[in-house]
Design a protein around this motif. Sequence first.
Motif, short mmCIF file in Angstrom:
data_model
loop_
_atom_site.label_atom_id
_atom_site.label_comp_id
_atom_site.label_asym_id
_atom_site.label_seq_id
_atom_site.Cartn_x
_atom_site.Cartn_y
_atom_site.Cartn_z
N GLY A 26 -28.10 -12.92 38.59
CA GLY A 26 -27.55 -13.63 39.73
C GLY A 26 -28.33 -14.88 40.08
O GLY A 26 -29.18 -15.36 39.32
N ILE A 27 -28.07 -15.39 41.26
CA ILE A 27 -28.64 -16.65 41.72
C ILE A 27 -30.13 -16.52 42.04
O ILE A 27 -30.58 -15.51 42.57
CB ILE A 27 -27.85 -17.16 42.96
N LEU A 28 -30.89 -17.55 41.66
CA LEU A 28 -32.31 -17.67 41.96
C LEU A 28 -33.15 -16.50 41.46
O LEU A 28 -34.18 -16.17 42.04
CB LEU A 28 -32.52 -17.90 43.46
N PHE A 56 -30.73 -20.36 32.98
CA PHE A 56 -30.50 -20.73 34.37
C PHE A 56 -31.14 -19.76 35.34
O PHE A 56 -30.52 -19.31 36.31
CB PHE A 56 -28.99 -20.89 34.66
N GLY A 57 -32.39 -19.44 35.07
CA GLY A 57 -33.16 -18.63 35.99
C GLY A 57 -33.75 -19.49 37.10
O GLY A 57 -33.87 -20.71 36.98
N GLY A 58 -34.11 -18.86 38.22
CA GLY A 58 -34.75 -19.58 39.32
C GLY A 58 -33.89 -20.67 39.91
O GLY A 58 -32.68 -20.52 40.06
N TRP A 59 -34.51 -21.79 40.23
CA TRP A 59 -33.80 -22.87 40.90
C TRP A 59 -32.69 -23.47 40.06
O TRP A 59 -31.72 -24.04 40.59
CB TRP A 59 -34.79 -23.98 41.31
N SER A 60 -32.79 -23.36 38.73
CA SER A 60 -31.74 -23.94 37.88
C SER A 60 -30.41 -23.20 38.04
O SER A 60 -29.36 -23.71 37.63
CB SER A 60 -32.16 -23.94 36.42
N GLY A 95 -23.74 -14.46 38.89
CA GLY A 95 -23.56 -14.26 37.46
C GLY A 95 -22.26 -13.55 37.12
O GLY A 95 -21.73 -13.71 36.02
N ALA A 96 -21.72 -12.77 38.08
CA ALA A 96 -20.44 -12.09 37.85
C ALA A 96 -19.30 -13.08 37.83
O ALA A 96 -18.36 -12.96 37.03
CB ALA A 96 -20.21 -11.04 38.92
N LEU A 97 -19.35 -14.07 38.72
CA LEU A 97 -18.34 -15.13 38.72
C LEU A 97 -18.52 -16.06 37.54
O LEU A 97 -17.56 -16.46 36.88
CB LEU A 97 -18.41 -15.91 40.04
N LEU A 98 -19.77 -16.39 37.24
CA LEU A 98 -20.07 -17.24 36.09
C LEU A 98 -19.58 -16.60 34.80
O LEU A 98 -18.94 -17.24 33.96
CB LEU A 98 -21.58 -17.51 36.02
N GLY A 99 -19.87 -15.32 34.63
CA GLY A 99 -19.45 -14.61 33.42
C GLY A 99 -17.95 -14.55 33.28
O GLY A 99 -17.40 -14.73 32.19
#
Length: 283
Positions: A26-28, A56-60, A95-99
């Motif tokens: 997930g995010i961040l 895309f871990g952390g702030w990315s 990450g669920a929406l991204l996936g």
Amino acid sequence: MRNILLLLFLYILNTIAYRPVILLHGILTGSESMELIKNCIEEKHPGTIVYNIDKFGGWSSLDNMWYQVKQVSQIITNITTNHSEGVNFLGYSQGALLGRTILQANPNHTIHRYISLSGPQGGQYGTQFLHLYFPGLALETAFELFYSRVGQHTSVGNYWNDPYHQKLFYDYSQYLPYVNNEIRSNRSDEFKAALLKLDKLVLIGGPQDNVITPWQSSQFGYYNENGTVVKFEDTVTYKLDTIGLKTLYQKKKLILVTVPGVDHFMWHTNVTICDNYILPYLD
């Protein structure tokens, strides 16, 4: 003897390896946040290959969603090329929406089942967790940031769905209205066809999530213009079957899993959740 054979059969059934599994954080956070699920799968079903993506871990993770889709798609393609039998894919939170979007953007995918673990599939309209990253952000005025050129460079801005400013949402949002086919594009048919290829689409969420707002967004429900939550089956997305949800549901390929009493940050760090609500859908 019959009981012994039955026990042996159940043991083999419980320990047989799954199709390879892809995990997306997930995010961040990063891949480390998904280690419990990875370990759970490997322990309960030895021999299962698990890919825990760290991109895309952390702030990315706040980068524009379309940019993330493009970059992670290449990783997914490289993985699935090595597994002709298909793979299962689980995304958590953002990450669920991204996936899910990665599947839609790659209509030739070979994903067997997709599990959305507390993801903002219908959008997000809650700032509780955002105060850490956008200090001073108020719910009522967040649209001023997110529905702007600058705001659309952020992942959260891409799926921010303000029910009280829907015209701005459709005018400025470059992401969510398109992946949900609320705005038609030259890729709309591909976006729908890609989801219809799935053997199962599993949507997991619960009323005590406290981050995904409304929590029903994890199952494509959302607020109407009056701020009342509309269940997924009453949304335009479902009724018009814009991305195939109605078709999947009628074919018993859309599974809604509602689990009470689970905070957002516990979905991916709780062995019981993994055992009871994730493993059963990875066969």
